[in-house]
Write a protein that holds these residues in place. Structure first.
Motif, PDB file in Angstrom:
ATOM      1  N   CYS A  73       4.437   6.190  -0.755  1.00  0.00           N
ATOM      2  CA  CYS A  73       5.534   5.825  -1.371  1.00  0.00           C
ATOM      3  C   CYS A  73       6.452   6.230  -1.827  1.00  0.00           C
ATOM      4  N   LEU A  74       5.589   7.014  -3.020  1.00  0.00           N
ATOM      5  CA  LEU A  74       6.549   7.734  -3.682  1.00  0.00           C
ATOM      6  C   LEU A  74       6.934   8.849  -2.353  1.00  0.00           C
ATOM      7  N   GLY A  75       6.081   9.595  -1.374  1.00  0.00           N
ATOM      8  CA  GLY A  75       6.156  10.572  -0.907  1.00  0.00           C
ATOM      9  C   GLY A  75       6.692  12.092  -1.308  1.00  0.00           C
ATOM     10  N   ALA A  76       6.869  12.197  -2.533  1.00  0.00           N
ATOM     11  CA  ALA A  76       7.153  13.498  -3.609  1.00  0.00           C
ATOM     12  C   ALA A  76       6.024  15.030  -2.985  1.00  0.00           C
ATOM     13  N   ASP A  77       4.604  14.541  -2.686  1.00  0.00           N
ATOM     14  CA  ASP A  77       3.902  16.037  -2.780  1.00  0.00           C
ATOM     15  C   ASP A  77       3.968  16.267  -1.109  1.00  0.00           C
ATOM     16  N   LEU A 103       1.260  -4.732   4.283  1.00  0.00           N
ATOM     17  CA  LEU A 103       0.902  -3.246   3.245  1.00  0.00           C
ATOM     18  C   LEU A 103       1.975  -2.048   3.744  1.00  0.00           C
ATOM     19  N   LEU A 104       1.980  -2.003   5.237  1.00  0.00           N
ATOM     20  CA  LEU A 104       3.380  -0.695   5.641  1.00  0.00           C
ATOM     21  C   LEU A 104       4.298  -0.670   5.397  1.00  0.00           C
ATOM     22  N   ASP A 105       4.586  -2.284   5.717  1.00  0.00           N
ATOM     23  CA  ASP A 105       6.247  -2.678   5.665  1.00  0.00           C
ATOM     24  C   ASP A 105       6.630  -2.468   3.882  1.00  0.00           C
ATOM     25  N   LEU A 106       5.565  -2.067   3.020  1.00  0.00           N
ATOM     26  CA  LEU A 106       6.152  -2.385   1.237  1.00  0.00           C
ATOM     27  C   LEU A 106       5.779  -0.680   1.153  1.00  0.00           C
ATOM     28  N   ILE A 107       4.873  -0.114   2.297  1.00  0.00           N
ATOM     29  CA  ILE A 107       5.005   1.840   1.763  1.00  0.00           C
ATOM     30  C   ILE A 107       6.189   2.431   2.317  1.00  0.00           C
ATOM     31  N   ALA A 108       6.794   1.273   3.734  1.00  0.00           N
ATOM     32  CA  ALA A 108       7.755   2.695   4.220  1.00  0.00           C
ATOM     33  C   ALA A 108       9.437   2.222   3.362  1.00  0.00           C
ATOM     34  N   ALA A 109       9.082   1.041   2.854  1.00  0.00           N
ATOM     35  CA  ALA A 109      10.121   0.778   1.949  1.00  0.00           C
ATOM     36  C   ALA A 109      10.105   1.365   0.876  1.00  0.00           C
ATOM     37  N   GLY A 110       9.454   2.051   0.082  1.00  0.00           N
ATOM     38  CA  GLY A 110       8.733   2.917  -1.002  1.00  0.00           C
ATOM     39  C   GLY A 110       8.660   1.879  -1.897  1.00  0.00           C
ATOM     40  N   ARG A 111       7.969   0.270  -1.786  1.00  0.00           N
ATOM     41  CA  ARG A 111       7.799  -0.644  -2.868  1.00  0.00           C
ATOM     42  C   ARG A 111       6.331  -0.150  -4.200  1.00  0.00           C
ATOM     43  N   VAL A 118       5.228  -0.495  -6.623  1.00  0.00           N
ATOM     44  CA  VAL A 118       4.405  -1.467  -7.611  1.00  0.00           C
ATOM     45  C   VAL A 118       3.539  -2.386  -6.623  1.00  0.00           C
ATOM     46  N   ALA A 119       4.732  -2.918  -5.588  1.00  0.00           N
ATOM     47  CA  ALA A 119       4.296  -4.441  -5.039  1.00  0.00           C
ATOM     48  C   ALA A 119       3.272  -3.467  -3.736  1.00  0.00           C
ATOM     49  N   ALA A 120       3.957  -2.678  -3.401  1.00  0.00           N
ATOM     50  CA  ALA A 120       2.524  -1.925  -2.033  1.00  0.00           C
ATOM     51  C   ALA A 120       1.364  -1.882  -3.605  1.00  0.00           C
ATOM     52  N   LYS A 121       1.281  -1.535  -4.418  1.00  0.00           N
ATOM     53  CA  LYS A 121       0.216  -0.743  -5.065  1.00  0.00           C
ATOM     54  C   LYS A 121      -0.700  -2.598  -5.438  1.00  0.00           C
ATOM     55  N   ALA A 122      -0.252  -3.198  -5.669  1.00  0.00           N
ATOM     56  CA  ALA A 122      -0.651  -4.673  -6.147  1.00  0.00           C
ATOM     57  C   ALA A 122      -1.065  -5.305  -4.456  1.00  0.00           C
ATOM     58  N   TYR A 123      -0.759  -5.249  -3.788  1.00  0.00           N
ATOM     59  CA  TYR A 123      -1.121  -5.592  -2.553  1.00  0.00           C
ATOM     60  C   TYR A 123      -2.195  -4.909  -1.581  1.00  0.00           C
ATOM     61  N   ILE A 124      -2.634  -4.006  -1.555  1.00  0.00           N
ATOM     62  CA  ILE A 124      -3.421  -3.304  -1.677  1.00  0.00           C
ATOM     63  C   ILE A 124      -4.922  -3.553  -1.707  1.00  0.00           C
ATOM     64  N   SER A 125      -4.188  -4.087  -4.026  1.00  0.00           N
ATOM     65  CA  SER A 125      -5.709  -4.182  -4.682  1.00  0.00           C
ATOM     66  C   SER A 125      -6.162  -5.297  -3.855  1.00  0.00           C
ATOM     67  N   GLU A 126      -5.047  -6.490  -3.923  1.00  0.00           N
ATOM     68  CA  GLU A 126      -6.247  -7.538  -3.975  1.00  0.00           C
ATOM     69  C   GLU A 126      -5.738  -7.703  -2.577  1.00  0.00           C
ATOM     70  N   HIS A 127      -5.850  -7.553  -1.457  1.00  0.00           N
ATOM     71  CA  HIS A 127      -6.630  -6.965  -0.007  1.00  0.00           C
ATOM     72  C   HIS A 127      -7.701  -6.428   0.003  1.00  0.00           C
ATOM     73  N   ILE A 128      -8.533  -5.799  -1.390  1.00  0.00           N
ATOM     74  CA  ILE A 128      -9.504  -5.073  -1.009  1.00  0.00           C
ATOM     75  C   ILE A 128     -10.436  -6.156  -1.807  1.00  0.00           C
ATOM     76  N   GLU A 129      -9.960  -6.577  -2.420  1.00  0.00           N
ATOM     77  CA  GLU A 129     -10.712  -7.541  -3.765  1.00  0.00           C
ATOM     78  C   GLU A 129     -10.763  -9.052  -2.497  1.00  0.00           C
ATOM     79  N   ASP A 130     -10.106  -9.283  -2.370  1.00  0.00           N
ATOM     80  CA  ASP A 130     -10.101 -10.456  -1.344  1.00  0.00           C
ATOM     81  C   ASP A 130     -11.333 -10.398  -0.171  1.00  0.00           C
ATOM     82  N   GLY A 131     -11.456  -9.522   0.527  1.00  0.00           N
ATOM     83  CA  GLY A 131     -12.083  -9.281   0.994  1.00  0.00           C
ATOM     84  C   GLY A 131     -13.651  -8.776   0.465  1.00  0.00           C
ATOM     85  N   HIS A 132     -13.626  -8.734  -0.527  1.00  0.00           N
ATOM     86  CA  HIS A 132     -14.798  -8.195  -1.734  1.00  0.00           C
ATOM     87  C   HIS A 132     -15.610  -9.673  -1.525  1.00  0.00           C
TER      88      HIS A 132
END
Length: 235
Positions: A103-107, A191-199, A201-215
């Motif tokens: 999301c940050l793309g700074a590195d 998730l890709l849309d959130l990353i592309a938009a540089g969002r 906080v929302a992208a981190k929350a989304y991937i976290s819930e995506h993984i936990e839901d699968g678990h």
């Protein structure tokens, strides 16, 4: 007792056929976690020598599906739900970090081109989406590994690769139903849309819930499948 279907194509090499039969028996819970067997058991059922069976079992051991006991045969790796919870938690930490970097793309190590590349694979009409369980599971693994790889830290990629192999037996169950496969396509695109938009906080929350839901889902299905398999074995 070990039960194989011997359904792999006869055109395959004996080692490849043994590998596919054993792998599917583990995934389908015909071989239960903790079951013990010998190379001779497998060779007898498949009508081949022990050499290709040993080769197949070595591949499965590298995938963390079975383990060898010197002079005591082989065992399907037992399922420890506490270990799996720890692995999913570690996986989440790695992937949340990767998503943040993307999301940050700074590195300078970050490759945001992964967003477009993955988009080509996941932005598909429903009729073109993969529904085969093994293929869907493999595509899902690749998606998550690619995100981490694009974040530029090879050590984290190596750790996630190891975790991916260790949770594969449970994670594959998440694709037993078409609705979960279609849901995965939708969530990956979101998730890709959130990353592309540089969002971030929302992208981190989304991937976290995506993984936990699968678990949560695979844990529920695993318990259910183990209970069904044990009842069937007693019957």
């Amino acid at each position: 007792m070990i039960t194989l279907t011997d359904s792999a194509p006869r055109s395959l090499s004996q080692a490849e056929r043994a590998y596919r039969e054993l792998r599917e028996a583990v995934f389908a819970f015909r071989l239960l976690p903790g079951d013990r067997f010998t190379e001779s058991d497998v060779a007898r059922q498949l009508g081949c020598s022990r050499t290709p069976v040993r080769e197949a079992l070595t591949r499965l051991q590298n995938e963390n599906l079975v383990k060898c006991y010197f002079r005591s045969g082989w065992e399907v790796v037992p399922i420890d739900f506490t270990v799996f919870t720890n692995l999913y938690e570690t996986r989440s930490l790695i992937e949340v970090h990767a998503v943040e970097q993307l999301c940050l793309g700074a590195d300078a190590r970050v490759d945001r081109g992964v967003i477009d590349r993955l988009g080509l694979l996941w932005r598909l009409p429903k009729a073109e989406q993969v529904t085969d369980i093994s293929q869907a599971a493999a595509l899902d693994e690749d998606f998550h590994l690619e995100l981490v790889r694009a974040a530029g830290n090879d050590e984290l990629v190596a750790i996630l690769s190891n975790i991916t192999a260790r949770i594969r037996i449970m994670r594959r169950l998440d694709f037993e139903f078409d609705r979960r496969i279609y849901q995965t396509y939708d969530e990956h695109v979101a998730l890709l849309d959130l990353i592309a938009a540089g969002r971030t906080v929302a992208a981190k929350a989304y991937i976290s819930e995506h993984i936990e839901d699968g678990h949560r889902e695979v844990s529920r299905i695993t318990v259910q499948r183990l209970q069904q398999a044990r009842v069937k074995s007693l019957g």
